[in-house]
Design a protein around this motif. Structure first.
Motif, PDB file in Angstrom:
ATOM      1  N   ALA A   1       0.816  -1.222   0.000  1.00 20.76           N
ATOM      2  CA  ALA A   1       0.000   0.000   0.000  1.00 20.76           C
ATOM      3  C   ALA A   1       0.846   1.267   0.000  1.00 20.76           C
ATOM      4  N   GLY A   2       1.734   1.415   0.977  1.00 19.57           N
ATOM      5  CA  GLY A   2       2.515   2.640   1.080  1.00 19.57           C
ATOM      6  C   GLY A   2       3.475   2.838  -0.069  1.00 19.57           C
ATOM      7  N   SER A   3       3.903   1.756  -0.701  1.00 12.33           N
ATOM      8  CA  SER A   3       4.924   1.869  -1.732  1.00 12.33           C
ATOM      9  C   SER A   3       4.395   2.457  -3.034  1.00 12.33           C
ATOM     10  N   TRP A   4       3.060   2.433  -3.253  1.00 13.65           N
ATOM     11  CA  TRP A   4       2.540   2.999  -4.500  1.00 13.65           C
ATOM     12  C   TRP A   4       2.615   4.518  -4.510  1.00 13.65           C
ATOM     13  N   VAL A   5       2.684   5.142  -3.344  1.00 13.64           N
ATOM     14  CA  VAL A   5       2.978   6.574  -3.277  1.00 13.64           C
ATOM     15  C   VAL A   5       4.489   6.792  -3.353  1.00 13.64           C
ATOM     16  N   PHE A   6       5.237   5.913  -2.700  1.00 15.68           N
ATOM     17  CA  PHE A   6       6.689   6.015  -2.654  1.00 15.68           C
ATOM     18  C   PHE A   6       7.297   5.904  -4.056  1.00 15.68           C
ATOM     19  N   ALA A   7       6.739   5.001  -4.883  1.00 13.10           N
ATOM     20  CA  ALA A   7       7.335   4.716  -6.193  1.00 13.10           C
ATOM     21  C   ALA A   7       7.389   5.933  -7.112  1.00 13.10           C
ATOM     22  N   PRO A   8       6.248   6.587  -7.408  1.00 12.30           N
ATOM     23  CA  PRO A   8       6.356   7.771  -8.285  1.00 12.30           C
ATOM     24  C   PRO A   8       7.121   8.918  -7.639  1.00 12.30           C
ATOM     25  N   ALA A   9       7.093   8.981  -6.299  1.00 10.76           N
ATOM     26  CA  ALA A   9       7.833  10.050  -5.624  1.00 10.76           C
ATOM     27  C   ALA A   9       9.337   9.885  -5.841  1.00 10.76           C
ATOM     28  N   VAL A  10       9.835   8.662  -5.749  1.00 12.15           N
ATOM     29  CA  VAL A  10      11.257   8.400  -5.983  1.00 12.15           C
ATOM     30  C   VAL A  10      11.630   8.743  -7.426  1.00 12.15           C
ATOM     31  N   SER A  11      10.813   8.289  -8.377  1.00 10.64           N
ATOM     32  CA  SER A  11      11.106   8.562  -9.788  1.00 10.64           C
ATOM     33  C   SER A  11      11.073  10.053 -10.087  1.00 10.64           C
ATOM     34  N   THR A  12      10.111  10.775  -9.494  1.00 11.63           N
ATOM     35  CA  THR A  12      10.024  12.221  -9.703  1.00 11.63           C
ATOM     36  C   THR A  12      11.256  12.930  -9.149  1.00 11.63           C
ATOM     37  N   THR A  13      11.697  12.506  -7.958  1.00 11.22           N
ATOM     38  CA  THR A  13      12.888  13.108  -7.360  1.00 11.22           C
ATOM     39  C   THR A  13      14.114  12.892  -8.253  1.00 11.22           C
ATOM     40  N   LEU A  14      14.292  11.653  -8.711  1.00  9.22           N
ATOM     41  CA  LEU A  14      15.452  11.348  -9.556  1.00  9.22           C
ATOM     42  C   LEU A  14      15.366  12.064 -10.902  1.00  9.22           C
ATOM     43  N   ALA A  15      14.144  12.213 -11.439  1.00 11.96           N
ATOM     44  CA  ALA A  15      13.995  12.936 -12.705  1.00 11.96           C
ATOM     45  C   ALA A  15      14.409  14.395 -12.530  1.00 11.96           C
ATOM     46  N   GLY A  16      14.012  14.998 -11.407  1.00 16.09           N
ATOM     47  CA  GLY A  16      14.424  16.374 -11.142  1.00 16.09           C
ATOM     48  C   GLY A  16      15.929  16.494 -11.027  1.00 16.09           C
ATOM     49  N   LEU A  17      16.557  15.545 -10.331  1.00 13.98           N
ATOM     50  CA  LEU A  17      18.013  15.570 -10.205  1.00 13.98           C
ATOM     51  C   LEU A  17      18.688  15.361 -11.556  1.00 13.98           C
ATOM     52  N   ALA A  18      18.115  14.469 -12.377  1.00 18.94           N
ATOM     53  CA  ALA A  18      18.745  14.131 -13.655  1.00 18.94           C
ATOM     54  C   ALA A  18      18.752  15.308 -14.623  1.00 18.94           C
ATOM     55  N   LEU A  19      17.827  16.248 -14.452  1.00 17.08           N
ATOM     56  CA  LEU A  19      17.821  17.413 -15.329  1.00 17.08           C
ATOM     57  C   LEU A  19      19.024  18.317 -15.090  1.00 17.08           C
TER      58      LEU A  19
END
Length: 428
Positions: free
Chosen positions: A174-192
């Motif tokens: 349950a908790g990981s479905w919020v965690f998953a896009p949050a991690v990807s969004t954070t890394l996408a911001g860093l990757a820019l």
């Protein structure tokens, strides 16, 4: 696929008119989505069955590889690679967990070393195979061959699914479905890798989402019992810093050897063979050593060798010296072998059987997040313009040398965490 693609990136860049920044995104898209999907898929594997999730991931990997092979533009290729990352996360979260689950007492380090050796054998075969495929049939053939291998693995794995290898357990995602896009969004911001308001907002949204995934869920996405263990935490931090220091090396050297040295993709692949070859040869030995001696000593010595290898490569000049490149790659290969298997052994030894996939997913998240950060560092130092002709050496070499020195410093910090983990308690 990963090491093959690195060798073929310059060829791909010419065909699709991609800049070095575009090329880092072709690699980074996979890492960003894989990192986000790891935790929910690890928890799903603990709940539903590790072998089932593994084989489904391989089947999805085959489909995504075919999509990448047919991509007509950089944008669609990046999208296919993003989907490929989700499929790849299913294997990252389960393979090490299955080996740890099935290993006889006292042999976990040895078998994890054998598993690591097979991973590195793939990395060893990748550069020459990728160079040969890119020269003979173009870069798209790499994804086509990968699709066939993944499909064969899925079919073979499906025939081996059994209660002994699949033991599903009660768990929650349950908790990981919020965690998953949050991690990807954070890394996408860093990757820019830019400091404008939109990028900073994207990174901030991701970090807030990570926090909310813990606050809003009755069961946190990351098992707290694991993070109360000093050896588990320090081992994952050491892994993060080691991969952040080393992942971009093959990309930097592929660009350096081809654009500055004028080597062909095939020759470049043969030169890059040195690092994964030593990793594959020495990983079983390193794994066995971690069964006999404290993993922190073996892993810390390995990271010290990695730092020396990075410093050696930072001496690269416009006149390419193959002995210098080869010696740096050999040091990296030996250091990586001595670090990786013992460190993985230390991490998996802290997890109960019911959380093996979650522990494996956390280790893979540390690795993939670090690899994304490694590419962020490289993109900071790499020039934004296309590299062609005589300008390649002037534009590429200063940034490459600065990146390699910065990552060598990361290894020194990693050694401190590796030593701080203390004595490892083996739960096997």
């Amino acid at each position: 696929m990963g090491s093959s693609l690195n060798v073929a990136l310059p060829v791909l860049g010419r065909e699709l008119a991609a800049t070095p920044l575009h090329l880092t995104w072709i690699v980074n898209a996979f890492l960003i989505t894989a990192a986000g999907a790891l935790i929910p898929l690890g928890q799903l594997a603990d709940a539903w069955g590790r072998a089932r999730v593994l084989t489904l991931g391989l089947g999805a990997q085959a489909l995504c590889s075919l999509a990448a092979a047919w991509a007509p533009s950089v944008g669609l290729l990046v999208a296919a690679r993003a989907l490929q990352g989700v499929a790849g996360a299913a294997t990252f979260a389960t393979a090490v967990a299955l080996v740890s689950q099935l290993a006889p007492p006292g042999q976990r380090g040895k078998l994890l070393g054998a598993n690591t050796a097979l991973v590195y054998l793939g990395l060893t075969l990748g550069p020459p195979a990728g160079g040969w495929l890119a020269e003979r049939w173009g870069w798209r053939s790499i994804f086509t061959v990968t699709a066939g291998i993944a499909l064969a693995g899925a079919l073979a794995g499906q025939s081996q699914v059994s209660p002994a290898s699949d033991s599903p357990r009660n768990s929650t995602v349950a908790g990981s479905w919020v965690f998953a896009p949050a991690v990807s969004t954070t890394l996408a911001g860093l990757a820019l890798a830019r400091a404008d308001a939109r990028v900073l907002f994207l990174t901030l949204v991701g970090l807030v989402g990570v926090g909310l995934s813990f606050i809003l869920s009755a069961v946190p996405p990351l098992p707290s019992v694991l993070f109360r263990n000093l050896a588990f935490v320090c081992s994952n931090l050491a892994a993060f810093l080691h991969y952040a220091a080393t992942f971009s090396v093959s990309l930097l050297l592929a660009l350096y050897l081809q654009l500055v040295g004028g080597f062909s993709p095939k020759t470049t692949g043969l030169v890059l063979l040195a690092q994964p070859l030593f990793m594959a040869l020495l990983s079983p030995l390193a794994g066995s050593l971690s069964d006999r001696f404290e993993p922190r000593w073996v892993a810390s010595f390995g990271m010290a060798l990695t730092a020396l290898g990075l410093l050696a490569l930072s001496g690269a000049k416009a006149a390419v010296s193959l002995p210098l490149v080869a010696s740096g790659l050999v040091l990296l290969g030996v250091g990586f072998a001595l670090f990786s298997s013992p460190n993985t052994h230390a991490i998996m030894s802290q997890a109960p059987v019911s959380l093996l996939s979650s522990a494996s997913a956390i280790l893979a998240l540390s690795r993939l997040s670090a690899q994304a950060v490694s590419l962020v560092l490289a993109s900071v130092f790499l020039p934004r313009a296309s590299l062609h002709g005589g300008e390649a050496a002037r534009l590429l070499i200063p940034g490459m040398r600065a990146d390699l020195r910065a990552t060598a410093a990361l290894c020194l910090v990693g050694i401190a965490f590796s030593l701080a983990r203390g004595k490892v308690h083996n739960t096997a």
